[in-house]
Write an enzyme that holds these catalytic residues in place. Structure first.
Site, PDB file in Angstrom:
ATOM      1  N   ARG A  37       0.826  -1.206   0.000  1.00  0.00           N
ATOM      2  CA  ARG A  37       0.000   0.000   0.000  1.00  0.00           C
ATOM      3  C   ARG A  37       0.860   1.256   0.000  1.00  0.00           C
ATOM      4  O   ARG A  37       0.402   2.320   0.377  1.00  0.00           O
ATOM      5  CB  ARG A  37      -0.939  -0.005   1.210  1.00  0.00           C
ATOM      6  N   ASP A  69      -9.717   2.012  -5.879  1.00  0.00           N
ATOM      7  CA  ASP A  69      -9.832   3.458  -6.091  1.00  0.00           C
ATOM      8  C   ASP A  69      -8.599   4.229  -5.615  1.00  0.00           C
ATOM      9  O   ASP A  69      -8.178   5.183  -6.264  1.00  0.00           O
ATOM     10  CB  ASP A  69     -11.130   4.011  -5.493  1.00  0.00           C
ATOM     11  N   THR A 115     -11.293  -4.771  -7.180  1.00  0.00           N
ATOM     12  CA  THR A 115     -11.643  -4.769  -5.766  1.00  0.00           C
ATOM     13  C   THR A 115     -12.825  -5.682  -5.531  1.00  0.00           C
ATOM     14  O   THR A 115     -13.769  -5.699  -6.339  1.00  0.00           O
ATOM     15  CB  THR A 115     -11.988  -3.371  -5.214  1.00  0.00           C
ATOM     16  N   ILE A 116     -12.746  -6.421  -4.456  1.00  0.00           N
ATOM     17  CA  ILE A 116     -13.906  -7.269  -4.130  1.00  0.00           C
ATOM     18  C   ILE A 116     -15.090  -6.394  -3.736  1.00  0.00           C
ATOM     19  O   ILE A 116     -16.221  -6.830  -3.766  1.00  0.00           O
ATOM     20  CB  ILE A 116     -13.598  -8.283  -3.002  1.00  0.00           C
ATOM     21  N   ASP A 153     -16.783  -1.054  -5.687  1.00  0.00           N
ATOM     22  CA  ASP A 153     -17.186   0.338  -5.436  1.00  0.00           C
ATOM     23  C   ASP A 153     -16.505   1.357  -6.353  1.00  0.00           C
ATOM     24  O   ASP A 153     -16.580   2.554  -6.101  1.00  0.00           O
ATOM     25  CB  ASP A 153     -16.906   0.702  -3.960  1.00  0.00           C
ATOM     26  N   ARG A 165     -30.953 -20.315  16.492  1.00  0.00           N
ATOM     27  CA  ARG A 165     -30.119 -19.166  16.830  1.00  0.00           C
ATOM     28  C   ARG A 165     -30.231 -18.050  15.797  1.00  0.00           C
ATOM     29  O   ARG A 165     -30.645 -18.278  14.657  1.00  0.00           O
ATOM     30  CB  ARG A 165     -28.635 -19.579  16.852  1.00  0.00           C
ATOM     31  N   GLY A 200     -16.460  -4.775   2.557  1.00  0.00           N
ATOM     32  CA  GLY A 200     -17.129  -3.857   1.633  1.00  0.00           C
ATOM     33  C   GLY A 200     -16.737  -2.419   1.863  1.00  0.00           C
ATOM     34  O   GLY A 200     -17.247  -1.524   1.199  1.00  0.00           O
ATOM     35  N   GLU A 221     -19.295  -4.522   7.096  1.00  0.00           N
ATOM     36  CA  GLU A 221     -18.382  -4.076   8.159  1.00  0.00           C
ATOM     37  C   GLU A 221     -18.541  -2.588   8.523  1.00  0.00           C
ATOM     38  O   GLU A 221     -18.165  -2.173   9.603  1.00  0.00           O
ATOM     39  CB  GLU A 221     -16.930  -4.343   7.747  1.00  0.00           C
ATOM     40  N   ARG A 267     -24.965 -15.722  17.509  1.00  0.00           N
ATOM     41  CA  ARG A 267     -23.558 -16.061  17.281  1.00  0.00           C
ATOM     42  C   ARG A 267     -23.039 -15.246  16.091  1.00  0.00           C
ATOM     43  O   ARG A 267     -23.806 -14.888  15.197  1.00  0.00           O
ATOM     44  CB  ARG A 267     -23.394 -17.545  16.951  1.00  0.00           C
ATOM     45  N   VAL A 296     -11.017 -14.381   4.157  1.00  0.00           N
ATOM     46  CA  VAL A 296     -11.455 -15.539   3.363  1.00  0.00           C
ATOM     47  C   VAL A 296     -12.150 -15.046   2.091  1.00  0.00           C
ATOM     48  O   VAL A 296     -12.071 -15.670   1.035  1.00  0.00           O
ATOM     49  CB  VAL A 296     -12.431 -16.381   4.227  1.00  0.00           C
ATOM     50  N   GLN A 297     -12.812 -13.882   2.198  1.00  0.00           N
ATOM     51  CA  GLN A 297     -13.594 -13.361   1.068  1.00  0.00           C
ATOM     52  C   GLN A 297     -12.735 -12.949  -0.114  1.00  0.00           C
ATOM     53  O   GLN A 297     -13.225 -12.810  -1.227  1.00  0.00           O
ATOM     54  CB  GLN A 297     -14.419 -12.134   1.503  1.00  0.00           C
ATOM     55  N   ARG A 298     -11.471 -12.649   0.130  1.00  0.00           N
ATOM     56  CA  ARG A 298     -10.681 -12.242  -1.036  1.00  0.00           C
ATOM     57  C   ARG A 298      -9.536 -13.219  -1.337  1.00  0.00           C
ATOM     58  O   ARG A 298      -8.643 -12.917  -2.110  1.00  0.00           O
ATOM     59  CB  ARG A 298     -10.200 -10.804  -0.889  1.00  0.00           C
TER      60      ARG A 298
END
Ligand code: F6P
Length: 345
Positions: free
Chosen positions: A73, A104, A127-128, A131, A164, A172, A224, A269, A276-278
């Protein structure tokens, strides 16, 4: 004239980056153009960490997650001597163009380098989070959505068996694309996104209503960066500072689960899907999109379309200016949110 093109991947990793690199190399070598891989984002240009990419070096990378070039970065404007070092290495490697594959932030940097330093750059949006403006989709998003959708499917087992409330926190950054698509695809009962601040009492009423109707379980997908409405006061300033801390969000799922349990008396819970998402292999859709973007980026270099980025509009890959793409963050489409809302209430 033979051209020498540098390519770098910057910002967070994302499924499909290797597919872009492979496509650029394959397309370029068809015309005897040379491609140089810049390692670890802008850092490679600053620190002279650059290597030739050949057909052999990109063989077998299409299905691989992450980026064979590495990423970081760091920003060329971070330190006063970075730009000098970049232009020295640019000259050393006799580069004619640079392809920047980034979100971006990295695309903004590319635009500034084009504007202030006249560096011949073209961009590829990744980007996952989906946006980036001016493009219907970014690659990586579809893979992330598939992961969320599968997780929600699996979480139904525990939700139903144990009666539950399962809270699934997804990425995001400032937008709810992943939450909305993943929630719709997985059949979540409630989807919470940054674009629509939520009211906790409404969520709890809904959960209790479902239970009273014979469905004593609920699945909530929360982005998030989702916030409660301004008049809700169950999150202290201290906790909010932790959840929405600059550059790294996370924790809204825990706060929600605690409050829901206290207010409804049902067990709640949390599952935070996080990185894991990316990670892992890109979906077929992302492989195709990333490949098309890579081919387009090469063609944009050949057409001297500096300061432009490849984009998907409808089913066409087009070239749009960085300014158009970066005008504003692409917020979640209202129509998609309305579809998710049908299943909430
Ligand atoms: O931009 C993609 C993204 O995955 C966001 O959804 C998330 O907030 C962020 O990156 C976290 O990335 P890192 O921890 O690598 O800075």
């Amino acid at each position: 004239m033979s051209v020498r093109i540098g390519i770098l991947t910057a910002g967070g990793d994302c499924p499909g980056l290797n597919a872009v690199i492979r496509a650029v190399v394959r397309r370029a070598t068809n015309e005897a153009a040379e491609v140089l891989g810049v390692r670890n984002g802008w850092r490679g240009l600053v620190e002279d960490d650059i290597e030739p990419l050949t057909r052999a070096s990109v063989t077998g990378i299409l299905p691989r997650g992450g980026t064979i070039l590495g990423t970081s970065r760091i920003n060329p404007f971070d330190e006063p001597d970075y730009l000098i070092r970049i232009s020295r290495n640019w000259a050393k490697y006799k580069l004619n163009a640079l392809i920047v594959v980034g979100g971006d932030g990295s695309l903004r940097t590319a635009r500034d380098l084009w504007r202030s330093e006249h560096m011949p750059v073209v961009g590829v949006p990744k980007t996952i989070d989906n946006d980036v403006g001016g493009t219907d989709f970014t690659f990586g998003f579809d893979t992330a959505v598939n992961i969320v959708s599968e997780a929600v499917d699996r979480l139904h087992s525990t939700a139903e068996s144990h009666h539950r409330v399962m809270v699934v926190e997804v990425m995001g950054r400032h937008t709810g694309w992943i939450a909305a698509y993943g929630g719709i695809a997985g059949g979540a009962d409630i989807v919470l996104v940054p674009e629509h601040p939520f009211r906790l009492s409404r969520i709890c009423d809904f959960i209790l209503h479902r239970a009273a109707q014979g469905r004593p379980f609920s699945i909530i997908v929360v982005s998030e960066y989702a916030h409660p409405r301004a008049d809700e006061n169950f999150i202290t300033e201290e906790v909010a500072a932790e959840i929405y801390r600059k550059g790294q969000f996370g924790g809204i799922g825990n706060v929600l689960a605690r409050e829901i349990e206290a207010r409804t008396g049902m067990q709640a819970r949390v599952t935070k899907l996080g990185y894991v998402q990316r990670g892992g292999s890109p979906s077929a859709f992302d492989r195709v999109l990333a490949t098309r973007f890579g081919v387009k980026a090469y063609e944009m270099v050949r057409a001297n379309e500096w300061g432009h980025m490849a984009a998907l509009q409808g089913n066409r890959i087009v070239s749009i200016s960085f300014d158009e793409a970066l005008k504003e963050v692409k917020r979640l489409d209202e129509e998609i949110y309305n579809v998710a809302e049908i299943f909430f209430g």
